[in-house]
Design an enzyme around this catalytic site. Structure first.
Site, PDB file in Angstrom:
ATOM      1  N   ASP A 140      -4.040   3.005  -0.974  1.00 22.20           N
ATOM      2  CA  ASP A 140      -4.326   2.224  -2.182  1.00 22.20           C
ATOM      3  C   ASP A 140      -4.403   0.711  -1.857  1.00 22.20           C
ATOM      4  O   ASP A 140      -4.960  -0.053  -2.353  1.00 22.20           O
ATOM      5  CB  ASP A 140      -2.785   2.440  -3.193  1.00 22.20           C
ATOM      6  CG  ASP A 140      -2.806   3.833  -3.525  1.00 22.20           C
ATOM      7  OD1 ASP A 140      -3.842   4.343  -3.951  1.00 22.20           O
ATOM      8  OD2 ASP A 140      -1.804   4.416  -3.603  1.00 22.20           O
ATOM      9  N   HIS A 167       1.413   7.049  -6.252  1.00 22.09           N
ATOM     10  CA  HIS A 167       0.317   7.350  -5.913  1.00 22.09           C
ATOM     11  C   HIS A 167      -0.850   7.827  -6.577  1.00 22.09           C
ATOM     12  O   HIS A 167      -1.395   8.783  -6.133  1.00 22.09           O
ATOM     13  CB  HIS A 167       0.523   7.865  -4.448  1.00 22.09           C
ATOM     14  CG  HIS A 167      -0.925   8.014  -3.451  1.00 22.09           C
ATOM     15  ND1 HIS A 167      -1.659   6.956  -3.184  1.00 22.09           N
ATOM     16  CD2 HIS A 167      -1.406   8.797  -3.054  1.00 22.09           C
ATOM     17  CE1 HIS A 167      -2.557   7.269  -2.421  1.00 22.09           C
ATOM     18  NE2 HIS A 167      -2.656   8.642  -2.252  1.00 22.09           N
TER      19      HIS A 167
END
Length: 305
Positions: A140, A167
């Site tokens: 990310d 996530h």
């Protein structure tokens, strides 16, 4: 994919391998025949010109040998859960038995559930240390750095965007207000690039026509996190990475924030810091989904036979 490592001295059933090097750090990669683990397979890694030695292991009966010395001092998310929950539980149980002091880094999705699974398994074995279990969310951060760099014409290697929360989807919260170097974006661009970061994984699945997900980029970011952790364990100071961990930084039992890493794992949770109203709203909207994913992982271990 899951790794266990310590300082000094999987998917078909459980294919795994371990590496060792002059710095005396051993890294065991478990579940190495899965989509993310395959780019890190021992047959390939053993050809790379580094001091590390690489050895492969196959099957649950070889797990103890793979994990030995790892703690010596010195699809949809639901589909992924159904596939990976039992694998993560089995592998973390082996780690708790054979290398209870090792750092545990879990990259198997859904991380929002698999880290609670790892935690509860370690608790069952009386080996739990909250400073040593990490959900690897580095992809990310890498995506955020890349997309912001592209948008502003910057070198992505010199961009750092902390990404907090979880996530998956809207639990991925890029703190663009904290980006270095500082960037200014109008609200429409801010909203658009935030969505791009949050949905990047889905875009990869679509690009592969449903036949796969992010693998090479995930393997790269998994390696990056491990390198950072090993550096910190070997005494390098100032190593900071975001990771999904047990936390008191938000109204959620687990939350990803920047962490100062050290010889014993988490040296200090650096927290959320000053954020914008837009980012505050994203956190508030993410918490219910994140709590549900955490509970799902905890309940899985509770109901295990």
């Amino acid at each position: 994919m899951l790794s266990a490592l310590a300082r000094p001295a999987g998917a078909a059933l459980h294919r795994s391998f371990s590496t060792s090097a002059q710095n005396n750090a051993k890294v065991a990669v478990l579940g190495a025949s899965g989509g993310i683990g395959e780019p890190l397979m021992p047959a390939d890694l053993s050809h790379i010109e580094t001091r590390a030695t690489v050895k492969g292991y196959l099957g649950p009966e070889q797990l103890p040998d793979c994990l030995k010395s790892c703690d010596k001092p010195g699809m949809t998310r639901d589909d992924l859960f159904n596939t990976n929950a039992s694998i993560v539980a089995t592998l973390t149980a082996a780690c708790a038995q054979h290398c209870p002091e090792a750092m545990i880094c879990v990259i198997s999705n859904p991380v929002n559930s698999t880290i609670p699974i790892a935690t509860e398994v370690f608790k069952k074995h009386g080996a739990y240390d909250p400073n040593k279990i990490f959900g690897v969310t580095t992809l990310d951060i890498v995506r955020a750095n890349t997309f912001i760099a592209e948008l502003k014409g910057l070198d992505p290697a010199r961009v750092n965007v902390p990404v907090i929360g979880g996530h998956a989807g809207k639990t991925i919260i890029p703190l663009i207000s904290q980006c270095t170097p500082k960037v200014d974006l109008p609200q429409d661009q801010l909203t658009a690039v935030t969505g791009q970061i949050q949905e990047a994984g889905t875009e990869v699945v679509k690009a592969k026509a449903g036949a796969g997900s992010a693998t090479l980029s995930m393997a790269y970011t998994g390696a990056r996190f491990i390198f950072s952790l090993v550096d910190a364990m070997n005494g390098k100071e100032g190593v900071v990475e975001c990771s999904f961990v047990k936390s008191q930084e938000a109204d959620c039992a687990y939350f990803s924030t920047p962490l100062l890493l050290g010889k014993k794992g988490i040296e200090k949770n650096l927290g959320i810091g000053k954020i914008s109203p837009f980012e505050e709203k994203m956190i508030a909207e993410a918490i219910p989904e994140q709590k549900a994913s955490i509970k799902k992982g905890e309940e899985f271990v509770k109901n295990m036979k």
